[in-house]
Design an enzyme around this catalytic site. Sequence first.
Site, PDB file in Angstrom:
ATOM      1  CG  PHE A 128      -1.862   1.230   1.190  1.00 11.30           C
ATOM      2  CD1 PHE A 128      -3.033   1.206   0.436  1.00 11.30           C
ATOM      3  CD2 PHE A 128      -1.542   2.402   1.876  1.00 11.30           C
ATOM      4  CE1 PHE A 128      -3.872   2.325   0.368  1.00 11.30           C
ATOM      5  CE2 PHE A 128      -2.379   3.517   1.812  1.00 11.30           C
ATOM      6  CZ  PHE A 128      -3.540   3.470   1.061  1.00 11.30           C
ATOM      7  CG  ASP A 215       5.419   3.576   1.918  1.00 14.01           C
ATOM      8  OD1 ASP A 215       5.425   4.193   3.000  1.00 14.01           O
ATOM      9  OD2 ASP A 215       4.423   3.520   1.170  1.00 14.01           O
ATOM     10  CE  LYS A 244      -0.995   5.979   7.759  1.00 15.24           C
ATOM     11  NZ  LYS A 244      -0.678   5.191   6.577  1.00 15.24           N
TER      12      LYS A 244
HETATM   13  C1  LIG Z   1      -0.945   5.474   5.138  1.00 14.31           C
HETATM   14  C2  LIG Z   1       0.075   5.024   4.168  1.00 14.31           C
HETATM   15  C3  LIG Z   1       0.322   5.746   2.970  1.00 14.31           C
HETATM   16  C4  LIG Z   1      -0.510   6.911   2.548  1.00 14.31           C
HETATM   17  O1  LIG Z   1      -0.377   8.013   3.384  1.00 14.31           O
HETATM   18  P1  LIG Z   1      -1.429   9.235   3.241  1.00 14.31           P
HETATM   19  O2  LIG Z   1      -0.885  10.250   4.204  1.00 14.31           O
HETATM   20  O3  LIG Z   1      -2.770   8.718   3.606  1.00 14.31           O
HETATM   21  O4  LIG Z   1      -1.383   9.688   1.835  1.00 14.31           O
HETATM   22  C5  LIG Z   1       1.361   5.314   2.173  1.00 14.31           C
HETATM   23  N1  LIG Z   1       2.092   4.228   2.487  1.00 14.31           N
HETATM   24  C6  LIG Z   1       1.883   3.529   3.610  1.00 14.31           C
HETATM   25  C7  LIG Z   1       2.763   2.363   3.909  1.00 14.31           C
HETATM   26  C8  LIG Z   1       0.853   3.880   4.477  1.00 14.31           C
HETATM   27  O5  LIG Z   1       0.636   3.153   5.570  1.00 14.31           O
END
Ligand SMILES: *Cc1c(COP(=O)(O)O)cnc(C)c1O
Length: 390
Positions: A128, A215, A244
């Site tokens: 994700f 990520d 986050k």
């Molecule tokens: C939450 C998340 C995103 C997206 O972040 P947003 O601030 O909602 O755009 C991307 N990568 C990972 C691994 C996430 O957990």
Amino acid sequence: MPDHLVHAYQSLPVSFTHGDGCYLWDNAGKQYFDALCGISVTNLGHNYPPLTAAIQEQAATLLHTSNLYSISWQQKLADLLCRSAGMDRVFFANSGAEANEAAIKLARLYGHQHDIDNPHIVVMQHGFHGRTMATLSATGSRKVQAGFEPLVSGFLRAPYDDIDAIEAIAANNRNVVAILVEPVQGEAGIVIPGRGYLQALRRICDQQNWLLMLDEVQTGMARSGKLFACQHEAVVPDVMTLAKALGNGVPVGACLCSGVAADVFQPGKHGSTFGGNPLASRAAFTVLESMLEHSIADNAAQRGQQLYDALRQGLAGNQQVAGIRHLGLLLAVEMKSPCQELVSRALQQGLLINVTAEKVIRLLPPLIIDEKQTAQLADRLVDCINHFTL
Ligand SMILES: *Cc1c(COP(=O)(O)O)cnc(C)c1O
């Protein structure tokens, strides 16, 4: 009241008025234990005093000037982030998806600078990376992509935690420029790869001149028991994205880059109006400084182990539990059947949790949680899960 919000979310019927540490209160005065932290955002808990003070002072001083001028808090934050991660430079954005957009653009630019005209990025099944067009295309979930075709091209998908699959891509594909991967897959259900996975990816990237792009939007900022999850394997990526918990609730994202990746972006290639503004930068600086000063990552490691042990013990006799796993305070209780209903049951009992991938109870409690609160949380969770399944 008429509903004028786009129906993008299925919100639960509760609204919170204020928070403190591990707790939230709703408009009826009921107290909740927040074991989700807004999906790993408020890692330092609610209403964290040094952050509140920093935001208040900055709001009364200067909110925004734009990146047409140098921003001292942005420089200070970049310096502390780079020293903490062992990396060279940072581009600031406002969210995780935006941080990943920067990483994707950086990888493509890097490809073109090396005469690869059709650069591809390897991404993982069930990964994700966000909801913008490029990041949803990188995301390995049909649910996220369906209805938004045509998708952005230039991604090659591989199974997660499978080094042979990456070796096969390396042997057969001349257009790959980077791998984009989560150190632990969050949305997929806290999927923790085998030991040595990141090191093996690092080795392949070095051999192939690919960028290793991690990520760490969900795993970063001490959640995993280290400041960044890649530090469990002593791996330094070429690119790392954060968001986050970086601002503990103030929107801020970051794309860190290092070595050959550090000088790929040149003026005119990328930008953001808000990215790294004085308020967001000072907030994130305060968050990072506090995490380092109070060894928050160590607490996450210790409390994570405590919570894991207590859940293992408390749920040992429960036949519906398929497995429990954790890295620091990134914790999952996987059930044998769908358990979405548990979220509203727990809510009634004053406990905020999340279910992802249908069967996985995802726990992301505040990293400032103490030993007693951890024991209480474990008791309440065990009670809730056992009552639900019996
Ligand atoms: C939450 C998340 C995103 C997206 O972040 P947003 O601030 O909602 O755009 C991307 N990568 C990972 C691994 C996430 O957990």
